[in-house]
Design a protein around this motif. Structure first.
Motif, PDB file in Angstrom:
ATOM      1  N   TRP A   1      -3.078 -15.763  -0.367  1.00  0.00           N
ATOM      2  CA  TRP A   1      -3.802 -14.544  -0.722  1.00  0.00           C
ATOM      3  C   TRP A   1      -2.913 -13.323  -0.556  1.00  0.00           C
TER       4      TRP A   1
ATOM      5  N   SER B   1      -8.706 -10.265  -8.275  1.00  0.00           N
ATOM      6  CA  SER B   1      -7.367 -10.753  -8.627  1.00  0.00           C
ATOM      7  C   SER B   1      -6.959 -10.285 -10.030  1.00  0.00           C
TER       8      SER B   1
ATOM      9  N   PRO C   1     -10.272 -15.646   4.478  1.00  0.00           N
ATOM     10  CA  PRO C   1     -10.611 -16.271   3.199  1.00  0.00           C
ATOM     11  C   PRO C   1     -11.244 -17.638   3.412  1.00  0.00           C
TER      12      PRO C   1
ATOM     13  N   ALA D   1     -13.354 -12.179  -5.085  1.00  0.00           N
ATOM     14  CA  ALA D   1     -11.881 -12.290  -5.029  1.00  0.00           C
ATOM     15  C   ALA D   1     -11.323 -12.568  -6.417  1.00  0.00           C
TER      16      ALA D   1
END
Lengths: 273, 280
Positions: A58, B186, B8, B182
């Protein structure tokens, strides 16, 4: 920590450290992680569960900021999400209220760009999803969903593909099929791929390098080169080299887990390796 | 919410985890009628039930002011309909305007308030109070202040429907799926894009449940408010017919009200099927 002296790697992780504030104090997920990934390579990251693999990925994608250190892409620091990077998430992560076409066009909608229809058609053909554009994710098998996610991630031609345990939820046969597909696409596009996986077989079959991470706080513990020519067939998995490699990686991971257990009983602040 | 400092992890953020006052399954829980045989059976049973009622009422000579026979109600429905129609119009005006105002405020409030968890905690008890207090109780006061026209009724309907919509929509907006946010991030999605393209569609099934329950509550409150005071509306017809012991006409109005409720249910069922069936 790189074994080679390469002047400009595609991705360069420098002293990456990430601390999550939690209710029970700070959690150091990765600590001073260093890693270079050359352009056009497939690199897998394996390690004990909870070692910060996903955190590292990430951070590479710009979804996370780092507490210390930096990630460079083509020499430029990553400060946020970038069109150079495509992400494939766990469990396909398709939007269930959109059909496949709308899911694949989602990145373009967000970026306010016109989708490259020829390229998408080619990708769709390559993964065998032609004619499924009107279907909704719930109508498709897990493998097909993950194929669509692959098309979505590659639709805007990123130069780096980051894959976060993409095939963990699939059955073994579908998984092998997907591995072949990833290699095919890789040979076609030469996209740099970073793959997080729990499967050592998958890591060896696909990668040029396998990185083993330590237990939390995660850092690069060891790395192995996988020197087989491409395209690879699953027959290489039965060779002695792969057998030895698999064992070595397994022992590394088990060793990491043991060192974690022993440090836990001795209440030492950090895992030694 | 910024996922920057969140670990995450996907397992805890499964969609549809928490459920508010009502559940999407309530909408989707249609009996699922399929074949012509099933339809025939349903109609057959209805005919038998109504027929038996008719027969029993006549056999035992039940007086009309206690319970009129179904045939008399059907007859009243036809003959009285021209007189009832304007009142139906008034009730619909109150329902639509009150529900529209209440639902709009409820939706906006839910969307905004869920972005600020602390403010949400402060406000939620008041919303819960509005949901659980029968807004009919306020109608006499509203009539004193606003007279016998539409105004007090529309306010009461809005007060009944709005909080119901809000509390369900808030549950929907709170269903954060970190993986999907997310995903959007992204690609460089802005907060507004995440709201419209991820949060809103994810909340839609719960929003529809809130709208349906809110509309039914609104109908209830509209009719109740009409019974309290004022010279028009279906509720007013109910009090007027019963005071004159015109039971067939009274029940004709009851039948119209049931139809109205069922129409509301079917409307939201169809909307849910079209736009929120991915959830089922």
């Amino acid at each position: 920590m790189s074994l080679r002296e390469q002047s400009n790697p595609k991705l360069r992780v420098r002293g990456a450290t990430k601390v999550y504030p939690t209710a029970s104090g700070d959690l150091v997920a990765i600590d001073n992680c260093n890693l270079d990934i050359e352009a056009g390579q497939i690199v897998s990251i394996v390690g004990p569960s909870g070692c910060g693999k996903t955190t590292l990925l990430w951070s590479m994608s710009g979804l996370h900021s780092l507490s210390a250190g930096e990630v460079l892409i083509d020499g430029k620091p990553i400060t946020g999400p970038s069109s150079e990077i495509g992400m494939v998430f766990q469990d396909a992560n398709l939007l269930p209220w959109r059909n496949l076409d709308a899911n694949i066009h989602f990145p373009f909608e967000i970026k306010h760009q016109k989708p490259d229809r020829d390229w998408i058609a080619r990708l769709t053909h390559r993964v065998g999803l032609e004619g499924f554009g009107e279907r909704f994710p719930r109508e498709l098998s897990g493998g097909m969903q993950q194929r669509a996610a692959l098309v979505r991630a590659l639709s805007f031609k990123p130069s780096v593909l980051l894959m976060d345990e993409p095939f963990g939820a699939l059955d073994a046969f579908t998984r092998e099929e997907m591995n072949h597909l990833v290699e095919e696409i890789y040979l076609d596009t030469r996209t740099t791929i970073v793959l997080i996986t729990h499967s050592i077989d998958e890591a060896i079959f696909l990668s040029d390098r396998v990185i083993v991470m330590s237990t939390r706080p995660g850092r690069v513990a060891k790395e192995y080169a996988v020197p087989f020519a491409r395209p690879r067939s699953f027959e290489i998995m039965a060779t002695k080299e792969v057998f030895d490699l698999t064992n070595a990686i397994k022992l590394d991971i088990v060793g990491e887990q043991k060192s974690k257990a022993s440090t836990a009983t001795r209440k030492l602040p950090q895992a030694a390796h | 919410m910024d996922s920057n400092d969140a670990i995450p992890e996907f397992t805890k953020a499964a969609p549809g985890g928490d459920v508010g006052v009502a559940n999407m399954s309530a909408l989707a829980a249609g009996p699922g009628i399929k074949s012509a045989r099933e339809v025939a059976a349903i109609i057959g049973v209805a005919v038998v039930v109504i027929g038996a009622t008719e027969f029993a009422l006549r056999w035992f000579n039940v007086p009309q002011y206690i319970m009129p026979a179904p045939s008399l109600i059907a007859q009243a429905l036809v003959t009285e309909f021209p007189h009832i129609l304007p009142h139906l119009g008034h009730t619909l005006v109150e329902l639509f305007s009150g529900f529209g105002i209440g639902a709009l405020i409820g939706l906006v409030l839910a969307a905004v308030i869920t972005q600020f968890p602390f403010a949400e905690k402060i406000i939620t008890p008041y919303i819960l109070l509005l949901v659980t207090t029968p807004m009919l109780a306020l109608v006499p006061l509203l009539i004193l202040r606003f007279g016998f026209g539409y105004t007090p009724r529309i306010i009461a309907v809005a007060l009944a429907a709005g909080p119901m919509v809000m509390i369900n929509a808030a549950t929907g907006f709170r269903r954060v799926d970190r993986g999907k946010i997310a995903l959007a991030r992204s690609y460089g999605a802005t907060t507004l894009q995440i709201f419209w393209k991820i949060r809103a569609p994810m909340a839609l099934p719960m929003i529809l449940v809130g709208l349906m329950v809110g509309a039914i509550f609104g109908l209830l409150t509209a009719v109740g408010a009409e019974m309290v005071g004022g010279g028009f509306g279906l509720g007013n017809r109910l009090t007027s017919y019963s005071s004159m012991i015109q039971m067939p006409q009274f029940f004709a109005v009851v039948v119209i009200l049931s139809m109205l409720g069922i129409l509301i249910y079917i409307l939201f069922f169809l909307i849910g099927k079209k736009w929120a069936s991915w959830e089922a």
